[in-house]
Structure formats: C-alpha cells, structure tokens
Design a protein around this motif. Sequence first.
Motif, mmCIF file in Angstrom:
data_model
loop_
_atom_site.group_PDB
_atom_site.id
_atom_site.type_symbol
_atom_site.label_atom_id
_atom_site.label_comp_id
_atom_site.label_asym_id
_atom_site.label_seq_id
_atom_site.Cartn_x
_atom_site.Cartn_y
_atom_site.Cartn_z
ATOM 1 N N ASN A 77 4.036 8.555 -2.741
ATOM 2 C CA ASN A 77 5.129 7.752 -3.285
ATOM 3 C C ASN A 77 5.179 7.880 -4.798
ATOM 4 O OD1 ASN A 77 6.678 5.254 -3.982
ATOM 5 N ND2 ASN A 77 6.645 5.102 -1.786
ATOM 6 N N HIS A 78 3.983 7.877 -5.424
ATOM 7 C CA HIS A 78 3.915 7.952 -6.895
ATOM 8 C C HIS A 78 4.396 9.324 -7.375
ATOM 9 C CE1 HIS A 78 2.113 8.038 -10.946
ATOM 10 N NE2 HIS A 78 2.223 6.725 -10.888
ATOM 11 N N LEU A 79 3.973 10.367 -6.646
ATOM 12 C CA LEU A 79 4.389 11.732 -7.011
ATOM 13 C C LEU A 79 5.913 11.867 -6.933
ATOM 14 C CD1 LEU A 79 1.575 13.578 -5.054
ATOM 15 C CD2 LEU A 79 1.940 13.805 -7.527
ATOM 16 N N MET A 80 6.513 11.304 -5.874
ATOM 17 C CA MET A 80 7.977 11.393 -5.710
ATOM 18 C C MET A 80 8.686 10.538 -6.755
ATOM 19 S SD MET A 80 8.592 13.578 -3.355
ATOM 20 C CE MET A 80 7.226 14.487 -4.076
ATOM 21 N N LYS A 81 8.167 9.317 -6.970
ATOM 22 C CA LYS A 81 8.789 8.408 -7.961
ATOM 23 C C LYS A 81 8.735 9.046 -9.358
ATOM 24 C CE LYS A 81 6.363 4.672 -9.103
ATOM 25 N NZ LYS A 81 6.141 4.666 -10.554
ATOM 26 N N SER A 82 7.654 9.829 -9.598
ATOM 27 C CA SER A 82 7.496 10.445 -10.923
ATOM 28 C C SER A 82 8.300 11.739 -11.058
ATOM 29 C CB SER A 82 6.006 10.743 -11.181
ATOM 30 O OG SER A 82 5.242 9.579 -10.950
ATOM 31 N N GLY A 83 8.989 12.114 -9.975
ATOM 32 C CA GLY A 83 9.835 13.316 -10.039
ATOM 33 C C GLY A 83 9.054 14.614 -10.069
ATOM 34 N N VAL A 84 7.822 14.598 -9.548
ATOM 35 C CA VAL A 84 7.007 15.829 -9.529
ATOM 36 C C VAL A 84 7.627 16.814 -8.526
ATOM 37 C CG1 VAL A 84 4.692 16.772 -9.067
ATOM 38 C CG2 VAL A 84 4.931 14.532 -10.174
ATOM 39 N N GLU A 85 7.775 18.063 -8.936
ATOM 40 C CA GLU A 85 8.383 19.090 -8.083
ATOM 41 C C GLU A 85 7.644 19.140 -6.743
ATOM 42 O OE1 GLU A 85 7.078 22.350 -7.110
ATOM 43 O OE2 GLU A 85 8.975 22.585 -5.996
ATOM 44 N N HIS B 278 0.837 -1.206 0.000
ATOM 45 C CA HIS B 278 0.000 0.000 0.000
ATOM 46 C C HIS B 278 0.868 1.251 0.000
ATOM 47 C CE1 HIS B 278 -4.143 -1.278 0.144
ATOM 48 N NE2 HIS B 278 -3.722 -2.342 0.789
ATOM 49 N N VAL B 279 1.906 1.262 0.855
ATOM 50 C CA VAL B 279 2.749 2.474 0.920
ATOM 51 C C VAL B 279 3.400 2.697 -0.442
ATOM 52 C CG1 VAL B 279 4.812 3.469 1.958
ATOM 53 C CG2 VAL B 279 3.156 2.240 3.385
ATOM 54 N N LYS B 280 3.886 1.558 -1.030
ATOM 55 C CA LYS B 280 4.587 1.674 -2.320
ATOM 56 C C LYS B 280 3.664 2.297 -3.376
ATOM 57 C CE LYS B 280 6.298 -2.251 -4.091
ATOM 58 N NZ LYS B 280 5.961 -2.133 -5.501
ATOM 59 N N ARG B 281 2.371 1.933 -3.302
ATOM 60 C CA ARG B 281 1.449 2.375 -4.345
ATOM 61 C C ARG B 281 0.696 3.633 -3.934
ATOM 62 N NH1 ARG B 281 0.505 -1.503 -7.957
ATOM 63 N NH2 ARG B 281 -1.652 -0.953 -8.346
ATOM 64 N N GLY B 282 1.134 4.256 -2.835
ATOM 65 C CA GLY B 282 0.419 5.438 -2.342
ATOM 66 C C GLY B 282 0.642 6.640 -3.248
ATOM 67 N N LEU B 283 -0.216 7.650 -3.084
ATOM 68 C CA LEU B 283 -0.182 8.856 -3.945
ATOM 69 C C LEU B 283 1.143 9.601 -3.776
ATOM 70 C CD1 LEU B 283 -1.471 10.974 -5.817
ATOM 71 C CD2 LEU B 283 -2.665 11.912 -3.812
ATOM 72 N N ILE C 49 0.636 20.214 -3.521
ATOM 73 C CA ILE C 49 -0.711 20.724 -3.874
ATOM 74 C C ILE C 49 -1.623 19.544 -4.233
ATOM 75 C CG2 ILE C 49 -1.993 22.028 -5.633
ATOM 76 C CD1 ILE C 49 0.500 23.913 -5.730
ATOM 77 N N ILE C 50 -1.133 18.651 -5.067
ATOM 78 C CA ILE C 50 -1.940 17.492 -5.475
ATOM 79 C C ILE C 50 -2.264 16.631 -4.252
ATOM 80 C CG2 ILE C 50 -1.897 15.330 -6.829
ATOM 81 C CD1 ILE C 50 -0.136 16.916 -8.876
ATOM 82 N N TYR C 51 -1.252 16.417 -3.410
ATOM 83 C CA TYR C 51 -1.452 15.586 -2.225
ATOM 84 C C TYR C 51 -2.459 16.224 -1.265
ATOM 85 C CZ TYR C 51 -0.503 12.689 1.832
ATOM 86 O OH TYR C 51 -0.656 11.830 2.890
ATOM 87 N N GLU C 52 -2.345 17.544 -1.056
ATOM 88 C CA GLU C 52 -3.242 18.225 -0.104
ATOM 89 C C GLU C 52 -4.676 18.297 -0.620
ATOM 90 O OE1 GLU C 52 -0.817 18.608 3.137
ATOM 91 O OE2 GLU C 52 -2.955 19.051 2.943
ATOM 92 N N VAL C 53 -4.863 18.388 -1.929
ATOM 93 C CA VAL C 53 -6.242 18.303 -2.456
ATOM 94 C C VAL C 53 -6.788 16.906 -2.163
ATOM 95 C CG1 VAL C 53 -7.679 18.298 -4.540
ATOM 96 C CG2 VAL C 53 -5.946 20.077 -4.238
ATOM 97 N N GLY C 54 -5.906 15.913 -2.242
ATOM 98 C CA GLY C 54 -6.306 14.553 -1.871
ATOM 99 C C GLY C 54 -6.723 14.482 -0.409
ATOM 100 N N TYR D 151 -5.019 6.868 -0.646
ATOM 101 C CA TYR D 151 -5.225 6.744 -2.095
ATOM 102 C C TYR D 151 -4.144 5.816 -2.643
ATOM 103 C CZ TYR D 151 -8.751 10.429 -2.621
ATOM 104 O OH TYR D 151 -9.910 11.166 -2.573
ATOM 105 N N VAL D 152 -4.545 4.659 -3.148
ATOM 106 C CA VAL D 152 -3.574 3.705 -3.700
ATOM 107 C C VAL D 152 -3.753 3.601 -5.210
ATOM 108 C CG1 VAL D 152 -3.197 2.338 -1.590
ATOM 109 C CG2 VAL D 152 -5.102 1.776 -3.112
ATOM 110 N N LEU D 153 -2.629 3.443 -5.901
ATOM 111 C CA LEU D 153 -2.615 3.430 -7.376
ATOM 112 C C LEU D 153 -3.454 2.278 -7.904
ATOM 113 C CD1 LEU D 153 -1.231 4.672 -9.945
ATOM 114 C CD2 LEU D 153 0.524 2.890 -9.677
#
Length: 309
Positions: A13-21, A6-11, A27-32, A175-177
């Motif tokens: 984690n995905h944002l960081m893995k995708s290199g999002v600034e 679950h942690v691996k597929r969390g929002l 912002i995306i996480y806090e809207v979540g 939120y899991v992928l």
Amino acid sequence: MNIKKHVKRGLWNHLMKSGVEMGLASIIYEVGVASKYVNHAMRTGDLGMAGTSNLYGEDQLALDVMADEIIKDRLDHTGRVSRIISEEQSEIVIFERLNRTGGYSVCYDPLDGSSLVDVNLSVGTIVAIYAGDDPLQSGRHQVGAMYVLYGPRTTLVYGTGNGVHEFTLNSLGEYVLTREYITLKARGKIFSPGGVRRDYLPEHEKIVQKLEQDGYKLRYSGGFVPDINQILLKGGGLFMYPATTTAKHGKLRLPFELNPMAYLIELAGGAASDGRRPILDLDCYDLDQRSPVYIGSREEVELATQYFT
Ligand code: AHG
Ligand code: MN
Ligand code: MN
C-alpha cells in the motif's frame, strides 16, 4: 485487531501510495516476501556449513546459500529483473527469460554478518536496485535501496528517492509501517570504528581519538546492518570501516554493501565517503570491489574527510 489499519499501513500500500513504479515496487515487495522465509529459517534451525565457499574464499553457511537462493528466486519471479550481483554468486547472474524492456538490475548481500547468527546477534539483507541491464553502475544511479534487519524485531527499510521508511513484520506475517521519512540530524553521539586498532593508518587513528575525546560512545556489533540501523534510528553517529595496513581498500564491498547503505543514508540527510569522495560517486567496476567507508550524519563524515585532505 484493526485489519483495515494494517492493510492501510502495509508495504505494498505504501509503495503504491508513494507512486513507486510497479516493477520497482514488485522488487522491493518480493525481497520482503523472501525475507520472511529467511527470517523463519534463521530462527528455527542451525543449518551449519554449506561445505562451499564464495568468491571471497569465505566458507558459506548453509544459511548464506539458502538466503541467496530464496532472494534470487523471488527476484526472478517478478519478471522485471534482468541481472543480479550477489555476494554469494561468483559472477553476474543473467535471468534468461526476461524479454521485457524496462527491466532492473539488483545487487544484494543475502545475509550480511551471517557468522553472527550462531552467537544470536542481529544480521541483515542489503539490496541496491538500478534501472536497466547493468548491475555494475555508480551508486549515484540507484533508483532504490533497502535492507532487512533480523533482530529482536524483523524490520524492512526502503527508499526510492522520496524519504526512508521502516516497516515491522507483525504476527500475521505482514510488514506494517512503523517509521516514515526517517531523517538524520547534523551530528550524533555514537561511532563504530571498524577494523583492528593496531592496523589503523594514522588518519583513521586520529579520527577515532578525536571522536573519543569528544565523548562519542563506541557502538560496534560486527554487523553492518544493525550498526547502520542504530545510527539511522538514533538520528546520527558515524560508522567506519577504514583502509588499514592489512587491507588498503577496507573490507566492505561497494556493489551490495556500501552503495545501498550510502543511498539510504544520503536520502535520510546523512553522508557517506571513502575518506575523499562520496561513496555514491565512486566508479563501480567489479563485483568484489571494496572501499573504505565513513558513513552517518553529515558533521561526522565531514570531520573524518578533513583528515584525508
Ligand atoms: P559479511 O558477513 O557479508 O561478510 O559482512 C560482514 C561485514 C559487516 O557486516 C561488518 O560491518 C563487518 O563485516 C565486520 O567486520 P569485522 O569482523 O572485521 O569487524
Ligand atoms: Mn556482507
Ligand atoms: Mn553476506
């Protein structure tokens, strides 16, 4: 329950893995985070009317106002948002305390289709994100967009330029992928006509007739977010909300409804047009700017635009 999975597929984690600034990711996480409170309020009580109305003269449901407050608060909390446009605010809101450079501006519809809650139909939150201090920019300048769909499941879909990805809220409140790199095929099998048929202009009437003759199935819930989500996840189709004899610019608002959805649909390989030009290329100069919209898989959007040339 495999917690690691679950942690691996969390929002986050995905944002960081995708290199999002980091600022955009927060912002995306806090809207979540905000959406979890909206989700809870919506499913636990009928909040009725707020007794106020918004810029469009629409009576505000307490849920609209509450969703707006929660999202505004979480965006302020990031410390990375300098200005916001919200469907429920009558002017651009400036977060005073931001003194950092490299801020972002956000346009959002806290609860799109809110009147559908009382008949237990799905509704959503829609968010467009820009770099810098100006939330009134052409949609082509977005650096990210997302929506949350409050349906039988609560799902969050985001894109920041590298694919469109879906997350599902689980029983632990994470939120899991659930879908990654969602793409649209060139054409689909469903269409949403929008508006009221007797008010259609000739071009739109012809487009609807052509789709019906070609065997497309009508799918229209009255909620922009579920209707777009269905096209995205079914891999194709066309959503329309046209100019009509009674509303020459259509109904949907450019800053916080059309631009974010057009960004995501184009990122997924689809298209979005006002009938003549790509939605994302329209100059965005007013909070309540409306535009007709033809959005979905490429071939259907292309078909629609041929009736306006
Ligand atoms: P909102 O509830 O934020 O005003 O938006 C509702 C919009 C959109 O969700 C939907 O596609 C459209 O209204 C439906 O309009 P009609 O009821 O005119 O079909
Ligand atoms: Mn709306
Ligand atoms: Mn709304």
